[in-house]
Design a protein around this motif. Structure first.
Motif, PDB file in Angstrom:
ATOM      1  N   MET A 460      55.021  23.419  19.271  1.00 15.48           N
ATOM      2  CA  MET A 460      55.003  23.305  20.733  1.00 15.48           C
ATOM      3  C   MET A 460      56.422  23.087  21.252  1.00 15.48           C
ATOM      4  O   MET A 460      57.204  22.347  20.652  1.00 15.48           O
ATOM      5  N   GLU A 461      56.697  23.728  22.385  1.00 18.94           N
ATOM      6  CA  GLU A 461      58.061  23.675  22.922  1.00 18.94           C
ATOM      7  C   GLU A 461      58.276  22.427  23.761  1.00 18.94           C
ATOM      8  O   GLU A 461      57.366  21.940  24.429  1.00 18.94           O
ATOM      9  N   GLN A 462      59.517  21.965  23.750  1.00 14.36           N
ATOM     10  CA  GLN A 462      59.924  20.820  24.557  1.00 14.36           C
ATOM     11  C   GLN A 462      59.795  21.156  26.042  1.00 14.36           C
ATOM     12  O   GLN A 462      59.947  22.306  26.441  1.00 14.36           O
ATOM     13  N   ILE A 507      51.369  22.411  27.189  1.00 13.49           N
ATOM     14  CA  ILE A 507      50.630  21.255  27.695  1.00 13.49           C
ATOM     15  C   ILE A 507      49.894  20.500  26.589  1.00 13.49           C
ATOM     16  O   ILE A 507      49.835  19.292  26.575  1.00 13.49           O
ATOM     17  N   TRP A 508      49.289  21.249  25.666  1.00  8.25           N
ATOM     18  CA  TRP A 508      48.524  20.605  24.594  1.00  8.25           C
ATOM     19  C   TRP A 508      48.496  21.482  23.356  1.00  8.25           C
ATOM     20  O   TRP A 508      48.263  22.677  23.521  1.00  8.25           O
ATOM     21  N   PRO A 509      48.717  20.929  22.167  1.00  2.98           N
ATOM     22  CA  PRO A 509      49.099  19.541  21.924  1.00  2.98           C
ATOM     23  C   PRO A 509      50.511  19.282  22.455  1.00  2.98           C
ATOM     24  O   PRO A 509      51.323  20.207  22.520  1.00  2.98           O
ATOM     25  N   GLU A 512      56.510  16.295  20.387  1.00  2.89           N
ATOM     26  CA  GLU A 512      57.129  14.968  20.347  1.00  2.89           C
ATOM     27  C   GLU A 512      58.328  15.034  21.286  1.00  2.89           C
ATOM     28  O   GLU A 512      59.314  15.711  20.992  1.00  2.89           O
ATOM     29  N   ILE A 513      58.222  14.361  22.431  1.00  9.56           N
ATOM     30  CA  ILE A 513      59.195  14.593  23.506  1.00  9.56           C
ATOM     31  C   ILE A 513      60.543  13.944  23.192  1.00  9.56           C
ATOM     32  O   ILE A 513      60.619  12.765  22.836  1.00  9.56           O
ATOM     33  N   LYS A 514      61.584  14.765  23.334  1.00  8.51           N
ATOM     34  CA  LYS A 514      62.958  14.250  23.183  1.00  8.51           C
ATOM     35  C   LYS A 514      63.647  14.378  24.534  1.00  8.51           C
ATOM     36  O   LYS A 514      63.762  15.481  25.070  1.00  8.51           O
ATOM     37  N   PHE A 515      64.106  13.245  25.083  1.00  7.30           N
ATOM     38  CA  PHE A 515      64.757  13.279  26.398  1.00  7.30           C
ATOM     39  C   PHE A 515      66.164  13.854  26.280  1.00  7.30           C
ATOM     40  O   PHE A 515      66.923  13.480  25.400  1.00  7.30           O
ATOM     41  N   LYS A 516      66.506  14.724  27.204  1.00  3.24           N
ATOM     42  CA  LYS A 516      67.858  15.282  27.241  1.00  3.24           C
ATOM     43  C   LYS A 516      68.666  14.605  28.338  1.00  3.24           C
ATOM     44  O   LYS A 516      69.605  15.194  28.870  1.00  3.24           O
ATOM     45  N   PHE A 517      68.273  13.421  28.733  1.00 10.08           N
ATOM     46  CA  PHE A 517      68.997  12.684  29.757  1.00 10.08           C
ATOM     47  C   PHE A 517      69.082  11.229  29.298  1.00 10.08           C
ATOM     48  O   PHE A 517      68.412  10.817  28.340  1.00 10.08           O
ATOM     49  N   ASN A 543      49.185   9.681  25.580  1.00  9.23           N
ATOM     50  CA  ASN A 543      49.681  10.256  24.333  1.00  9.23           C
ATOM     51  C   ASN A 543      51.180  10.148  24.092  1.00  9.23           C
ATOM     52  O   ASN A 543      51.654  10.564  23.043  1.00  9.23           O
ATOM     53  N   THR A 544      51.937   9.664  25.088  1.00  6.85           N
ATOM     54  CA  THR A 544      53.390   9.567  24.903  1.00  6.85           C
ATOM     55  C   THR A 544      53.859   8.206  25.401  1.00  6.85           C
ATOM     56  O   THR A 544      53.077   7.415  25.915  1.00  6.85           O
TER      57      THR A 544
END
Lengths: 571, 286
Positions: A460-462, A507-509, A512-517, A543-544
């Motif tokens: 899944m894409e960021q 959107i789903w699944p 794993e979110i990586k913040f770029k800020f 979920n996050t």
């Protein structure tokens, strides 16, 4: 000079608002501007009041404004319903001879549409070109040449008389606006690009086109607004690209047909809206159980039940996430703009076959019916990945459709392979695909189907991130809200309030979110969604690590706009 | 040459001893072998119910889908593999109740699919409730005072829909049934075979004996012309002391596949995968 202008074309259904807005949008697109068009329509074939909203800008634009700089009112009801939405200093163009119910106010410009049309070509219908000319006169005569070209193309099949009549009508519309007023909203000049590098395409066309170019071979569907136009796109292309398309008797049949075709070995899709999808849900779990790839397009409109059928909402996310009895893996994608359509569709078909799961493409009326300016250089697709589907299998009658030794995704053989048979079963089944009563197999098979989700996550894409590196406010959004939320973040940054937009199309699944800020700068995460409760915000909070200090929600049937979002932040 | 035993499946059979389904299974094996089809050349699609388990007891490609949804799934599988033989199967509840709408529209569509409906006039797997073909006044678990809804005549519905092949078989006459099934599979177009199938556990009225006293072989009547729609309609409605079996109605008309495939076309699932370029399609909007 104006850099950003909004024009409304309003009248009764059937009066030609969409043809005026198309002509204007295409003309300005070809002159190098960015355009965006949305259709605000009533659920009827004739009469009522529909409005095409056109935004023209020197910068990229994927959203609307709340009010009009210029409104073309083709009948009296159009004035009554929309006159108050014309900004101070703006103009209302109407036919003072035909629409004489009220005292004209400041900024009202009377253009005798019908009379000028009759003079130009003898046909009342040419009033559309008169109205187009009147708008052009306010916005900049620079675009007249492009507009003449568009009109000539538009009527090319109707012959020279119709073309020349419409061109005369256009000119008389331009001339009808008095010199002191014409050019009042003269648009700032823009670099005239090679018009072949930009397309004016609506979301439905972008999704249909994306599916066809992803190798769609079977489409079944039952007409339902706003999804029908995807089906009509595919129908128009079916012969040329060898696609079987069938209008099913209902949505239940539509999804079962698509699943049958998916079992049969081809890429298959069905599209509908929320109410139709409600009927399909039994089929969703069939796809989950039989591990059959299928793509399901859901173009949302406001529910429940028949709802607000011609308007927009992002209210069916929960339904799509949880549709179907039992536990099994699924994927949900939601395109941001029409430029995104082909990428999302190519990913949908790839993920469906790679993981042998149902994949949902979630759009809405705003996305499907809006025309976007697409820079062709930005159009991307994912290379085809058919998930190792097999045409033949070695040995004799030894193939196992649900082979557990191969991991959670078993090799998928197309029926018709010599000396092999493929059993797929909606009952709990053995590796061979036969009905089983074994508790042990039951556990293994549930783990196989539901456990795929862990394998999909890395694929899944960021989310996109745009804005300040040290944002105080991060707006979080998904799908078609992108344009409005991005513009809201731009407005905040321009007014000295550091902000950013974190936008999801996968959107789903959830990845794993990586913040770029710089996360420590953030004072508030605010979600902006086109629904009542903030369905996506709920999903993220569950979920996050994201937690929202506010939710900007809209459910009046209209899309989010930057003004609405900024207003919500201030209010 | 393909033997009927080539279709034997190793799967455990879950039918009651003496069930009419065994007769259907044997007749189907004989028909397929007689048509010289290899197991891998056949796709069977079924719904849910005891009858719908039949593909598991055969060696064929099988999509065992949802209750009532047999027709749509079969249509999708056929469109992806139009060069293969597609046979659908299910019971009277599956075909005429839950799948009633799909059944009607399948006949309109007319794909080259054969539909075997095991019609035992009762719901078996759910243990004895009324079905769309249950006779008036029949006592069942859900009709304790007798069934009040009039039974559907599926053959009459099919003739009314101008279905291109309409037949009735009897599970107690395997030889005749296998001939009917072979003719249905050979017929190009949508073929309905409604099969009188005694349920030995839950239907104590329509027993083997009850049927044997009533059925007669219409195919032996040289004077009967199955192309005559009006006579077929009358024949389809004949029920009571005498029940016709055999080919009730037959009609040649274009199949759905003719509207999308050329004779030389391979099945879609076996064609080269060469989709058009998205940018080329997008340029048309410039």
């Amino acid at each position: 000079m104006t850099k950003d202008i909004t024009v409304g074309i309003s009248g009764a259904a059937g009066m030609g608002m969409q043809s005026i807005s198309f002509t204007l949008a295409k003309s300005f697109l070809r002159a190098g501007y960015n355009v965006f068009v949305w259709q605000d329509v009533m659920s009827r074939i004739r009469g009522g009041n529909n409005t095409s909203m056109i935004r023209i800008s020197t910068s990229p634009v994927n959203s609307l404004k709340e009010d009009f700089d210029v409104l073309v009112a083709l009948d009296l009801l159009a004035i009554k319903r929309n006159a108050l939405k014309v900004k101070a200093g703006g103009f209302l163009i109407y036919d003072g001879e035909k629409q004489r119910a009220e005292e004209p106010k400041a900024g009202w410009i009377s253009v005798p549409f019908e009379k000028l049309a009759a003079e130009a070509g003898g046909d009342k219908i040419m009033m559309n070109s008169v109205a187009t000319g009147a708008v052009l006169s306010l916005l900049g005569a620079e675009v007249v040449k492009e507009c003449e070209g568009v009109i000539t193309e538009l009527f090319s099949k109707k012959g020279e008389t119709v073309i020349s009549g419409n061109l005369r009508a256009l000119k008389s519309g331009i001339a009808a606006v008095t010199p002191g007023v014409s050019g009042k909203f003269m648009l700032a000049p823009t670099l005239k690009i090679n018009s072949k590098n930009k397309a004016l395409i609506n979301g439905s066309e972008a999704l249909g086109l994306g599916a066809v170019s992803a190798g769609l071979k079977f489409y079944s569907g039952y007409p339902m607004s706003p999804a029908t136009s995807i089906m009509e796109y595919v129908a128009a292309k079916a012969r040329e690209y060898g696609i079987v398309l069938e209008q099913a008797e209902d949505e239940i049949a539509a999804i079962n047909m698509a699943i049958g075709a998916g079992y049969g070995g081809v890429r298959a899709m069905t599209c509908t809206s929320g109410g139709g999808f409600a009927l399909m849900i039994e089929g969703v779990s069939l796809a989950g159980m039989t591990e059959t790839p299928v793509v399901i397009g859901i173009s949302q409109r406001p529910g429940p039940a028949t709802g607000f059928p011609t308007r927009t909402e992002q209210g069916d996310l929960n339904m799509v996430l949880f549709a179907g009895h039992g536990d099994f893996a699924r994927v949900v994608l939601a395109p941001a703009t029409a430029a995104d359509g082909p990428l999302i569709m190519s990913r949908a078909f790839n993920l469906a076959e790679k993981y042998q799961v149902p994949v949902f493409v979630l759009s809405d009326q705003y996305y499907n019916d809006s025309s976007f300016s697409v820079d062709l250089a930005e159009v991307r697709v994912e290379p085809v990945n058919r998930g190792g589907v097999l045409a033949e299998f070695p040995g004799s009658y030894n193939y196992k459709r649900y082979d557990l030794s191969a991991g959670r995704v078993s090799p998928r053989l197309i029926p018709g392979a010599k000396d092999q048979v493929v059993y797929a079963d909606s009952d709990e089944h053995t590796e061979e695909g036969h009905i089983t009563e074994s508790a042990e197999l039951r556990v293994q098979m549930v783990d196989k189907r539901a456990g795929k989700i862990a394998e999909i996550v890395p694929d899944m894409e960021q989310p996109f991130y745009f804005g300040s590196e040290n944002p105080e406010t991060v707006l979080v959004s998904w799908g078609s809200s992108f344009g409005a939320v991005k513009e809201a973040a731009d407005l905040l940054n321009a007014s000295g309030k550091p902000a950013g937009i974190l936008h999801f199309t996968n959107i789903w699944p959830l990845p794993e979110i990586k913040f770029k800020f710089n996360e420590s700068a953030v004072k508030s995460f605010i979600c902006a969604e086109n629904n009542y409760s903030g369905q996506f915000a709920d999903l993220l909070e569950k979920n996050t690590k994201l937690r929202f200090s506010g939710r900007i929600l809209r459910y009046d049937g209209h899309p989010l706009t930057a003004e609405y979002i900024v207003g919500g932040l201030e209010g | 040459m393909v033997l009927a035993s080539a279709y034997n499946s190793a799967d455990d059979n879950a039918w009651c001893p003496g069930c009419g389904n065994f007769g259907v299974l044997q007749a189907l094996k004989l028909a397929l072998a007689g048509l010289n089809l290899e197991p891998w050349q056949v796709i069977m699609v079924s719904g849910i119910g005891q009858a719908a388990k039949i593909p598991h007891y055969l060696k064929v490609n099988c999509f065992n889908g949802l209750h009532g949804r047999t027709m749509p799934a079969a249509f999708g599988a056929k469109m992806a593999n139009h060069k293969m033989t597609v046979i659908a199967a299910g019971g009277d509840g599956d075909a005429y109740a839950e799948g009633g709408n799909h059944f009607v529209h399948a006949m309109r569509r007319n794909p080259d699919i054969t539909y075997l409906v095991h019609d035992n006039q009762i719901y078996g797997l759910t243990k004895g409730q009324a079905s769309p073909t249950t006779g008036l006044g029949t006592l069942t678990g859900t009709t304790p005072f007798g069934s009040v809804d009039i039974p559907e005549s599926p053959l009459a519905v099919a003739v009314a829909m101008d279905c291109s092949f309409v037949a009735r078989g009897f599970a107690g006459d395997i030889e005749h049934l296998s001939k009917i099934i072979a003719a249905a599979v050979k017929h190009r177009g949508f073929s309905l075979v409604d099969i009188l199938q005694p349920c030995v556990t839950f239907n104590k009225v329509n027993t083997y004996q009850w049927y044997k006293e009533r059925v007669y072989n219409l195919d032996e009547d040289a004077a009967y012309d199955p192309k005559d729609r009006n006579k077929a309609f009358t024949k389809a409605l004949e029920w009571g002391d005498r029940i016709p079996t055999g080919i009730i109605y037959k009609r040649e008309r274009p199949v759905f596949e003719d509207s999308v495939f050329k004779p030389a076309d391979k099945s879609l699932s076996r064609q080269p995968f060469t989709p058009p370029d998205s940018l080329e399609l997008m340029r048309k909007y410039a």
